[in-house]
Design a protein around this motif. Structure first.
Motif, PDB file in Angstrom:
ATOM      1  N   TYR A  21      41.848 -27.273 -26.715  1.00 20.81           N
ATOM      2  CA  TYR A  21      43.706 -26.874 -25.388  1.00 20.81           C
ATOM      3  C   TYR A  21      44.177 -28.352 -24.762  1.00 20.81           C
ATOM      4  CZ  TYR A  21      41.175 -22.326 -25.612  1.00 20.81           C
ATOM      5  OH  TYR A  21      40.195 -20.949 -26.578  1.00 20.81           O
TER       6      TYR A  21
ATOM      7  N   GLU B 151      39.270 -17.665 -18.062  1.00 21.48           N
ATOM      8  CA  GLU B 151      39.420 -15.762 -17.704  1.00 21.48           C
ATOM      9  C   GLU B 151      40.802 -15.689 -19.235  1.00 21.48           C
ATOM     10  OE1 GLU B 151      38.187 -12.464 -17.913  1.00 21.48           O
ATOM     11  OE2 GLU B 151      37.229 -14.110 -16.888  1.00 21.48           O
ATOM     12  N   LYS B 152      41.634 -16.962 -18.983  1.00 24.85           N
ATOM     13  CA  LYS B 152      42.579 -16.448 -20.476  1.00 24.85           C
ATOM     14  C   LYS B 152      42.149 -16.964 -21.624  1.00 24.85           C
ATOM     15  CE  LYS B 152      46.632 -16.012 -18.496  1.00 24.85           C
ATOM     16  NZ  LYS B 152      48.003 -14.890 -18.715  1.00 24.85           N
ATOM     17  N   THR B 153      41.451 -18.457 -21.598  1.00 25.31           N
ATOM     18  CA  THR B 153      40.560 -18.473 -22.766  1.00 25.31           C
ATOM     19  C   THR B 153      39.729 -17.541 -23.626  1.00 25.31           C
ATOM     20  OG1 THR B 153      39.174 -20.197 -22.477  1.00 25.31           O
ATOM     21  CG2 THR B 153      42.436 -20.654 -22.640  1.00 25.31           C
TER      22      THR B 153
ATOM     23  N   ASN C 235      42.553  -9.635 -27.236  1.00 27.79           N
ATOM     24  CA  ASN C 235      42.569  -9.634 -26.117  1.00 27.79           C
ATOM     25  C   ASN C 235      42.472  -7.556 -25.517  1.00 27.79           C
ATOM     26  OD1 ASN C 235      42.643  -9.027 -22.964  1.00 27.79           O
ATOM     27  ND2 ASN C 235      43.950 -10.499 -22.372  1.00 27.79           N
TER      28      ASN C 235
ATOM     29  N   ILE D  63      48.650 -24.843 -23.468  1.00 30.67           N
ATOM     30  CA  ILE D  63      48.964 -23.745 -22.389  1.00 30.67           C
ATOM     31  C   ILE D  63      48.688 -23.866 -21.334  1.00 30.67           C
ATOM     32  CG2 ILE D  63      47.117 -22.457 -23.985  1.00 30.67           C
ATOM     33  CD1 ILE D  63      45.376 -22.942 -22.196  1.00 30.67           C
TER      34      ILE D  63
ATOM     35  N   THR E  33      47.381 -17.656 -26.348  1.00 30.31           N
ATOM     36  CA  THR E  33      46.721 -16.787 -25.376  1.00 30.31           C
ATOM     37  C   THR E  33      47.398 -15.420 -25.568  1.00 30.31           C
ATOM     38  OG1 THR E  33      47.726 -17.377 -23.261  1.00 30.31           O
ATOM     39  CG2 THR E  33      45.134 -18.179 -23.483  1.00 30.31           C
TER      40      THR E  33
ATOM     41  N   ALA F  47      45.457  -6.988 -22.683  1.00 32.68           N
ATOM     42  CA  ALA F  47      46.724  -7.433 -22.387  1.00 32.68           C
ATOM     43  C   ALA F  47      48.104  -6.829 -21.801  1.00 32.68           C
ATOM     44  CB  ALA F  47      46.833  -7.929 -24.299  1.00 32.68           C
TER      45      ALA F  47
ATOM     46  N   ASP G  13      41.550 -21.925 -16.925  1.00 28.94           N
ATOM     47  CA  ASP G  13      41.615 -20.639 -16.860  1.00 28.94           C
ATOM     48  C   ASP G  13      41.442 -20.395 -18.184  1.00 28.94           C
ATOM     49  OD1 ASP G  13      41.351 -17.844 -16.452  1.00 28.94           O
ATOM     50  OD2 ASP G  13      43.552 -17.951 -15.992  1.00 28.94           O
TER      51      ASP G  13
END
Length: 350
Positions: A62, A44-46, A202, A37, A15, A205, A42
Motif C-alpha cells: 500500500y 479495517e479497509k485493507t 467485502n 489508497i 479497496t 461494501a 486503516d
C-alpha cells in the motif's frame, strides 16, 4: 504490445468493489500489486485484500495517495508495467455533484495518467469507464444505429445537473483519451461495464449495486418495480475483462463489458426459484404511477421520464471477439449476490 508480466502493477481504488475482485485475480496469478489508497494504516479497509494476499502467490503493497493531489501516484507507479485505474465514486444521490463526482473522476484520471507519462516502465493503462459514458438515458438509444449502443457512441445528454454520475464518466474517459493520444510510449485500453453485480470480497461494501439487489429482497419493491431496462455483468467478469485488457497484446480502444440486456422484473425473477419467501417484485408499476411516486423515492422525474419503458441494448461482440471473452450467466451471478447479502446479515434469513 507485449506487456512485461514480471513487473508489478499499480491498482487504484483497490479497496473498492470491482478493484477488490481484480486484486484477487492478479494475486492469484502471482502479480505484485502496488495499491495507492487514502489511508494505508486503516487495516479495517485493507483486511479483505490482506487475507487474499496471505493465501495466494501474489502480494499487495500500500502507498498513501489522494485522487485530487498532483503527483500523488508517482511513488506507487515506480517499476510498474501496467496501471489499472478503477478509482471513481459510484453514487447516484450526492449533495455536490462537482465536488463528489466530477472532481474525483476527472482530476483523479488526470493525475493517474500524468503519472503514467512520467513513469518509464509503464506500457499500458487500463481505465474503468462505464456504459454511462456511452449513453445518458435509455431514450438516447432511439437515435443510435439499430437502437443499440456500441463502442462508437458517446453520451451527449448528461450534465452536471442531469445524471451527474454519467457526466463524470464521460469527462473522465474523454480526458483519458486526450492524455493517451498526446504521447506514444504507453497505450490506453478502456472497459465500459454496465451495472456490475455479484459478490464482492467485502460483503459489507456500500454501492448502488448492493442497494438495488437489497431493495429487491427487503420489501422496498414488493408492490412492483419500474419498467426500467439495464445491462448487467458479473463483477468477476469485469475483473477478468480488466486482466485481459491489460495482457492481451492486441487489445485496443473501448470494450463494452455487459453480459445481458434485461429489465428489473426479469432480474428479480431470476431469484424467484430459490428465494420465493422474500417479497420480490412480481410485476411492473405503470409509468404514470412511477412518475407520481418518483419524488417520494428521491428518483428525479426526468430520469424516470427518459428511462421507464425504453429498450436498453448494448452490443458486446467486440470484447467477445477481440479478447476471446465469455460472460457468466446472470442467473448464477444474482443468486450468489443475494446469498452474500443474506450471509452478511443485510437481508434476513428465511
Amino acid at each position: 504490445m507485449q506487456i512485461d508480466k514480471t513487473k508489478p502493477v499499480m491498482l487504484t481504488g483497490a479497496t473498492g468493489y470491482v478493484a477488490g475482485q481484480l486484486a484477487k485475480k492478479l494475486m492469484e496469478e502471482g502479480f505484485a500489486i502496488h495499491a495507492p489508497i487514502r489511508n494505508p494504516e486503516d487495516r479495517e479497509k485493507t483486511k479483505y485484500l490482506d487475507e487474499i494476499a496471505a493465501q495466494t502467490p501474489g502480494s499487495i503493497t500500500y502507498f498513501k495517495a489522494d485522487l485530487l493531489q498532483d503527483g500523488s501516484y508517482d511513488e506507487a507507479a515506480k517499476g510498474c508495467s501496467v496501471i489499472f485505474h478503477t478509482a471513481s465514486p459510484f453514487f447516484i444521490s450526492v449533495k455536490d455533484p462537482q465536488k463528489d463526482l466530477v472532481d474525483p473522476a476527472l482530476k483523479g484520471t488526470e493525475n493517474v495518467l500524468n503519472t503514467a507519462s512520467k513513469t518509464e516502465s509503464v506500457q499500458r493503462v487500463v481505465l474503468t469507464s462505464s456504459c454511462a459514458a456511452i449513453y445518458g438515458d435509455a431514450k438516447d438509444l432511439i437515435d443510435y444505429p439499430n437502437q443499440t449502443m456500441t463502442e462508437k457512441q458517446w453520451n451527449t445528454t448528461s450534465s452536471l445537473t442531469k445524471s451527474p454520475y454519467s457526466y463524470s464518466k464521460v469527462l473522465a474517459e474523454k480526458r483519458a483519451w486526450e492524455i493517451a493520444n498526446s504521447q506514444n510510449r504507453w497505450d490506453l485500453v478502456v472497459t465500459n461495464p454496465s451495472l456490475v453485480i455479484g459478490p464482492g470480497i467485502n460483503p459489507y461494501a456500500d454501492s448502488e449495486s448492493y442497494n438495488l439487489i437489497k431493495q429487491m429482497g427487503d420489501g422496498t419493491m414488493r408492490f412492483g418495480c419500474p419498467d426500467i431496462q439495464i445491462g448487467c455483468v458479473d463483477v468477476l467478469d469485469v475483473a477478468d475483462a480488466h486482466f485481459k485488457a491489460a495482457f492481451t497484446p492486441a487489445a485496443k480502444g473501448r470494450y463494452i463489458t455487459s453480459a445481458a440486456n434485461l429489465d428489473y422484473i426479469t432480474l428479480a425473477g431470476l431469484l424467484q426459484p430459490t428465494y420465493s419467501k422474500y417479497p420480490l417484485p412480481k410485476n411492473t408499476v405503470p409509468k404514470w404511477l412511477v412518475m407520481l411516486m418518483g419524488p417520494l423515492t428521491g428518483i428525479p422525474r426526468q430520469y424516470l421520464k427518459d428511462n421507464v419503458g425504453f429498450d436498453w441494448k448494448a452490443d458486446n461482440s467486440k470484447i467477445k471477439k477481440e479478447l476471446n471473452f465469455e460472460f457468466r450467466p446472470i442467473e448464477t451471478t444474482i443468486n450468489a449476490f443475494f446469498a452474500q447479502l443474506i450471509g452478511a446479515g443485510r437481508l434476513p434469513k428465511k
